[in-house]
Motif scaffolding. Sequence first.
Motif, PDB file in Angstrom:
ATOM      1  N   ASP A   1      -1.279  15.678 -21.990  1.00  0.00           N
ATOM      2  CA  ASP A   1      -0.098  14.818 -22.108  1.00  0.00           C
ATOM      3  C   ASP A   1      -0.449  13.360 -21.853  1.00  0.00           C
ATOM      4  O   ASP A   1       0.015  12.471 -22.558  1.00  0.00           O
ATOM      5  CB  ASP A   1       0.992  15.265 -21.134  1.00  0.00           C
ATOM      6  CG  ASP A   1       1.666  16.564 -21.558  1.00  0.00           C
ATOM      7  OD1 ASP A   1       1.524  16.949 -22.737  1.00  0.00           O
ATOM      8  OD2 ASP A   1       2.335  17.186 -20.717  1.00  0.00           O
TER       9      ASP A   1
ATOM     10  N   HIS B   1      -1.876  10.463 -24.360  1.00  0.00           N
ATOM     11  CA  HIS B   1      -1.008   9.634 -25.190  1.00  0.00           C
ATOM     12  C   HIS B   1      -0.579   8.408 -24.390  1.00  0.00           C
ATOM     13  O   HIS B   1      -0.003   8.540 -23.306  1.00  0.00           O
ATOM     14  CB  HIS B   1       0.228  10.425 -25.634  1.00  0.00           C
ATOM     15  CG  HIS B   1      -0.109  11.670 -26.392  1.00  0.00           C
ATOM     16  ND1 HIS B   1      -0.579  11.636 -27.684  1.00  0.00           N
ATOM     17  CD2 HIS B   1      -0.070  12.980 -26.031  1.00  0.00           C
ATOM     18  CE1 HIS B   1      -0.798  12.870 -28.096  1.00  0.00           C
ATOM     19  NE2 HIS B   1      -0.508  13.705 -27.109  1.00  0.00           N
TER      20      HIS B   1
ATOM     21  N   VAL C   1       2.949   8.067 -22.702  1.00  0.00           N
ATOM     22  CA  VAL C   1       3.330   8.924 -21.575  1.00  0.00           C
ATOM     23  C   VAL C   1       3.020   8.185 -20.286  1.00  0.00           C
ATOM     24  O   VAL C   1       1.906   7.714 -20.073  1.00  0.00           O
ATOM     25  CB  VAL C   1       2.581  10.275 -21.619  1.00  0.00           C
ATOM     26  CG1 VAL C   1       2.871  11.096 -20.375  1.00  0.00           C
ATOM     27  CG2 VAL C   1       2.957  11.043 -22.875  1.00  0.00           C
TER      28      VAL C   1
END
Length: 118
Positions: free
Chosen positions: A56, A59, A62
């Motif tokens: 996650d 990215h 994020v």
Amino acid sequence: MCSFNPVYGQGMTVAAQEASLLQACLRCGDADLAQRFFNAAKAAIDVPWNIAVGNDLRHPQVQGPRSPKVRFARVQARQDRWRMQARVLSFVMAKFVMARLVLAMTNSNGAMLPSQHL
């Protein structure tokens, strides 16, 4: 204990591992049950959690702190992607060169030119 992104397919596996750990802890009695279970579950959760969080956090949009482990994995992933791109390019170029050689060695009918037989 924790909630995984279903994209990574880890939730049911970790839940089964936690159930097995809870059963083992219950066999040893109920003294300090919660502490024993949470300590045992920590090991079962650690790797899949780091994989999910690391994926996650790769990215940029994020939000969240990037630990040294996450930053290292990000660099490794980038290097792996570069290596894969180099392999694909190398493969494509080899096919292109071979096709050019075959075309150079044949006439318009596809027959080998006499002066270039090996």
